[in-house]
Scaffold this active site. Structure first.
Site, PDB file in Angstrom:
ATOM      1  N   LYS A 174     -18.338  -5.810   8.284  1.00 35.57           N
ATOM      2  CA  LYS A 174     -17.092  -6.579   8.425  1.00 35.57           C
ATOM      3  C   LYS A 174     -16.521  -6.379   9.817  1.00 35.57           C
ATOM      4  O   LYS A 174     -16.704  -5.321  10.424  1.00 35.57           O
ATOM      5  CB  LYS A 174     -16.051  -6.091   7.410  1.00 35.57           C
ATOM      6  CG  LYS A 174     -16.156  -6.744   6.050  1.00 35.57           C
ATOM      7  CD  LYS A 174     -14.910  -6.399   5.256  1.00 35.57           C
ATOM      8  CE  LYS A 174     -15.008  -6.880   3.818  1.00 35.57           C
ATOM      9  NZ  LYS A 174     -13.876  -6.398   3.023  1.00 35.57           N
ATOM     10  N   ARG A 186      -1.989  -5.621  -8.425  1.00 36.27           N
ATOM     11  CA  ARG A 186      -0.866  -6.545  -8.210  1.00 36.27           C
ATOM     12  C   ARG A 186      -0.732  -7.550  -9.333  1.00 36.27           C
ATOM     13  O   ARG A 186       0.358  -7.907  -9.727  1.00 36.27           O
ATOM     14  CB  ARG A 186      -1.062  -7.315  -6.895  1.00 36.27           C
ATOM     15  CG  ARG A 186      -0.872  -6.482  -5.670  1.00 36.27           C
ATOM     16  CD  ARG A 186      -1.363  -7.192  -4.452  1.00 36.27           C
ATOM     17  NE  ARG A 186      -2.798  -7.413  -4.550  1.00 36.27           N
ATOM     18  CZ  ARG A 186      -3.584  -7.749  -3.551  1.00 36.27           C
ATOM     19  NH1 ARG A 186      -3.068  -7.933  -2.358  1.00 36.27           N
ATOM     20  NH2 ARG A 186      -4.875  -7.913  -3.721  1.00 36.27           N
ATOM     21  N   SER A 201      -2.959  -7.587   2.907  1.00 36.61           N
ATOM     22  CA  SER A 201      -3.229  -7.480   4.341  1.00 36.61           C
ATOM     23  C   SER A 201      -3.702  -8.818   4.896  1.00 36.61           C
ATOM     24  O   SER A 201      -3.319  -9.208   6.000  1.00 36.61           O
ATOM     25  CB  SER A 201      -4.308  -6.429   4.604  1.00 36.61           C
ATOM     26  OG  SER A 201      -3.888  -5.170   4.168  1.00 36.61           O
ATOM     27  N   HIS A 227       0.842  -1.203   0.000  1.00 42.05           N
ATOM     28  CA  HIS A 227       0.000   0.000   0.000  1.00 42.05           C
ATOM     29  C   HIS A 227       0.878   1.254   0.000  1.00 42.05           C
ATOM     30  O   HIS A 227       0.618   2.211  -0.726  1.00 42.05           O
ATOM     31  CB  HIS A 227      -0.872   0.074   1.265  1.00 42.05           C
ATOM     32  CG  HIS A 227      -1.916  -0.988   1.399  1.00 42.05           C
ATOM     33  ND1 HIS A 227      -2.056  -1.750   2.533  1.00 42.05           N
ATOM     34  CD2 HIS A 227      -2.897  -1.394   0.544  1.00 42.05           C
ATOM     35  CE1 HIS A 227      -3.085  -2.571   2.386  1.00 42.05           C
ATOM     36  NE2 HIS A 227      -3.613  -2.387   1.182  1.00 42.05           N
TER      37      HIS A 227
HETATM   38  O1  PNS Z   1      -8.965  -2.591   0.388  1.00 45.12           O
HETATM   39  P1  PNS Z   1     -10.124  -2.959  -0.493  1.00 45.12           P
HETATM   40  O2  PNS Z   1     -10.967  -4.013   0.183  1.00 45.12           O
HETATM   41  O3  PNS Z   1      -9.716  -3.314  -1.881  1.00 45.12           O
HETATM   42  O4  PNS Z   1     -11.028  -1.630  -0.613  1.00 45.12           O
HETATM   43  C1  PNS Z   1     -12.307  -1.722  -1.177  1.00 45.12           C
HETATM   44  C2  PNS Z   1     -12.983  -0.339  -1.245  1.00 45.12           C
HETATM   45  C3  PNS Z   1     -12.866   0.386   0.081  1.00 45.12           C
HETATM   46  C4  PNS Z   1     -12.316   0.482  -2.306  1.00 45.12           C
HETATM   47  C5  PNS Z   1     -14.460  -0.597  -1.609  1.00 45.12           C
HETATM   48  O5  PNS Z   1     -14.974  -1.555  -0.746  1.00 45.12           O
HETATM   49  C6  PNS Z   1     -15.325   0.653  -1.545  1.00 45.12           C
HETATM   50  O6  PNS Z   1     -15.213   1.529  -2.343  1.00 45.12           O
HETATM   51  N1  PNS Z   1     -16.231   0.684  -0.519  1.00 45.12           N
HETATM   52  C7  PNS Z   1     -17.115   1.820  -0.290  1.00 45.12           C
HETATM   53  C8  PNS Z   1     -18.553   1.482  -0.706  1.00 45.12           C
HETATM   54  C9  PNS Z   1     -18.772   1.747  -2.181  1.00 45.12           C
HETATM   55  O7  PNS Z   1     -18.585   2.844  -2.671  1.00 45.12           O
HETATM   56  N2  PNS Z   1     -19.169   0.671  -2.872  1.00 45.12           N
HETATM   57  C10 PNS Z   1     -19.360   0.717  -4.301  1.00 45.12           C
HETATM   58  C11 PNS Z   1     -18.039   0.521  -5.024  1.00 45.12           C
HETATM   59  S1  PNS Z   1     -18.250   0.351  -6.715  1.00 45.12           S
END
Ligand code: PNS
Length: 160
Positions: free
Chosen positions: A42, A91, A128, A18
């Site tokens: 979660k 990645r 993570s 990150h």
């Molecule tokens: O670390 P991650 O799990 O890849 O992050 C995922 C994240 C935070 C980018 C995604 O879960 C997110 O954007 N969540 C907020 C809710 C949202 O906007 N959902 C629609 C996404 S298209």
């Protein structure tokens, strides 16, 4: 000056992968906002406050990076923060399917573009969840996360 980019994620906990992406984004954009998601469905290992705190310490060297948290839609948070682009690390091909779906949805619902940054090959295996798993079985995660994160991880796992 320059554009403001948002680097979103769960960061449970932040890894050197990150930080590689955040640091490179900080060289390209005027401001980088790291956005830690608070997902009520979660149960992360670290609370939202802890994840933000660990990140703040990890990005201290970058003057144009700040850390915050959000609930709800990423596009709403990006708009509220004045960010004009999302930056995410890729990645491997396996990341692509999930990431492209989210990028296209965010473009559709928020007219917000996502730029993908190729993760350094040095960190392409790193996540993570693997860090948490390896550490939980007593494996060594030194060099994969910052030292202060490793210490907090070991403390948290020792708490049971
Ligand atoms: O670390 P991650 O799990 O890849 O992050 C995922 C994240 C935070 C980018 C995604 O879960 C997110 O954007 N969540 C907020 C809710 C949202 O906007 N959902 C629609 C996404 S298209």
């Amino acid at each position: 000056m320059g554009l403001t980019a948002l680097c979103p994620g769960t960061f449970d906990p932040v890894t050197n992968g990150h930080l590689d992406v955040i640091g490179r984004a900080a060289e390209l954009f005027g401001t980088v906002i790291v956005a830690v998601v608070e997902n009520p469905s979660k149960t992360p290992l670290f609370t939202i406050e802890e994840r933000v705190g660990l990140l703040e310490e990890a990005v201290r060297e970058h003057r144009n990076v700040r850390v915050g948290s959000f609930r709800g839609l990423l596009v709403d948070h990006a708009r509220a923060q004045g960010a004009s682009v999302i930056v995410k690390g890729l990645r491997a091909v396996s990341d692509y399917e999930y990431e492209i779906q989210m990028a296209q949805m965010n473009q559709r619902i928020g007219r917000l573009d996502t730029l993908f940054m190729a993760t350094s090959p040095k960190w392409s295996f790193l996540s993570s969840s693997l860090v948490r798993e390896v550490a939980s079985y007593g494996g060594d995660v030194e060099g994969l996360v910052p030292d202060h994160v490793r210490k907090r991880l070991l403390d948290r796992l020792a708490e049971g």
